[in-house]
Design an enzyme around this catalytic site. Structure first.
Site, short mmCIF file in Angstrom:
data_model
loop_
_atom_site.label_atom_id
_atom_site.label_comp_id
_atom_site.label_asym_id
_atom_site.label_seq_id
_atom_site.Cartn_x
_atom_site.Cartn_y
_atom_site.Cartn_z
N ILE A 178 49.55 110.48 43.72
CA ILE A 178 49.36 111.94 43.18
C ILE A 178 49.72 112.64 44.22
O ILE A 178 49.42 112.45 45.45
CB ILE A 178 47.76 112.12 42.80
CG1 ILE A 178 47.03 111.13 41.97
CG2 ILE A 178 47.50 113.59 42.55
CD1 ILE A 178 45.74 111.19 41.79
N GLU A 220 45.14 107.46 46.90
CA GLU A 220 45.77 108.04 45.73
C GLU A 220 47.14 107.11 45.11
O GLU A 220 47.77 107.63 44.15
CB GLU A 220 46.23 109.53 45.84
CG GLU A 220 47.45 109.61 46.75
CD GLU A 220 46.90 109.67 48.40
OE1 GLU A 220 47.95 110.33 48.99
OE2 GLU A 220 46.13 109.13 48.60
#
Length: 307
Positions: A178, A220
């Site tokens: 992300i 992430e």
């Protein structure tokens, strides 16, 4: 000299002999209703004895303890002798003794069936619990996708299947994370960050086929194994994932986050390439995407087939 074990048929012949002894007088007896009923009841009782003995011989003590049916077997033999004596004198009295014996045997069979059912239920429950525990240990607690170790195990199996297939099947890997996730965590808090991770995992999973494998590598970072996909196909899947995240993850909860992902693609080069090298190529391609402006798909060079 050691005695040779008796054949299995010999061990099973005793119950059959007892049943024949019980049924024999019925064939020779006059065609009188009470006498016929008496010998039928006695023969049926001995058949139950044979069935219980066979069940005990094949199954375990846990299933049918010997102490549960030996009294019934002993009583059946005693009543058989009494029945032979009473058949020609007081057949109704013999029948009055034999019928409760039949009921006793049927109750024992019912108890055996109940034990079998309970053991089968316990086995099914144990298997389901073991499967649940295994699945739980393989899943990332936050997002519900495979954790790093489980995903790597699936990738190894897919690579093995790819090498053994004739003709060999392609296999590709996507690595993505992300964009600017640390900024979201620092500015909006870890709870929002956790919600973002769950939203991305759910969005990506909805874009995959049934055989594709999604896992969380940590933080992430996520990875997808794409069995049967060449480099060009994997790039198309990566673009679909990128656009889906950009479209569906603009708002998470009550926060406007406008999430995007950077994706790296690599196709497995076959037996000559270690899996660590495949994963590293996808990881490096992902960092090229991040360094090139984020929110894009970058493919590593190298493939086994036409692009």
């Amino acid at each position: 000299m050691r005695n040779a074990p008796r054949p299995r048929i010999a061990r099973l012949s005793l119950p059959s002999l007892l049943l024949a002894m019980a049924a024999g007088p019925a064939w020779a007896a006059p065609a009188q209703g009470p006498v016929t009923a008496l010998w039928f009841a006695l023969g049926f009782s001995l058949a139950l004895v044979a069935a219980l003995a066979l069940a005990w011989r094949i199954l375990s003590e846990r299933m049918i303890p010997r102490a549960a049916w030996l009294p019934f077997a002993s009583t059946s033999l005693v009543v058989l002798g009494l029945g032979a004596w009473l058949a020609g004198r007081w057949p109704l009295l013999g029948l009055a003794l034999a019928l409760p014996l039949v009921a006793w045997g049927l109750l024992l069979v019912r108890e055996l069936l109940g034990r079998m059912r309970r053991l089968l239920e316990e086995r099914d429950h144990a298997r389901a619990e073991a499967k649940r525990v295994q699945q739980s240990s393989e899943r990332d607690a936050l997002t519900g996708v495979l954790n790093r170790g489980a995903w790597r195990g699936r990738l190894e199996q897919l690579a093995s299947d790819t090498r053994e297939a004739q003709p060999s099947r392609p296999l590709s890997v996507l690595f993505f994370d992300i964009d600017l996730f640390k900024l979201i965590n620092d500015s909006l808090g870890h709870n929002v960050g956790d919600d973002c991770l769950k939203a991305v995992a759910s969005t990506v999973a909805a874009e995959l086929r049934g055989g594709d494998i999604l896992g969380r590598m940590g933080g992430e970072e996520f990875a997808v194994a794409l069995p049967g996909a060449r480099r060009v196909n994997a790039i198309a899947v990566g673009e679909r994932i990128r656009m889906a995240v950009q479209q569906h993850c603009q708002v998470v909860g009550e926060e406007v986050v406008e999430l995007t992902v950077s994706i790296g693609v690599a196709e497995y080069l076959g037996e000559a390439e270690p899996l660590d090298a495949l994963v590293d190529r996808a990881d490096r391609a992902m960092y090229v995407a991040k360094d090139s402006g984020r929110n894009m798909v970058v493919a590593s060079e190298g493939s086994l087939g036409p692009n």
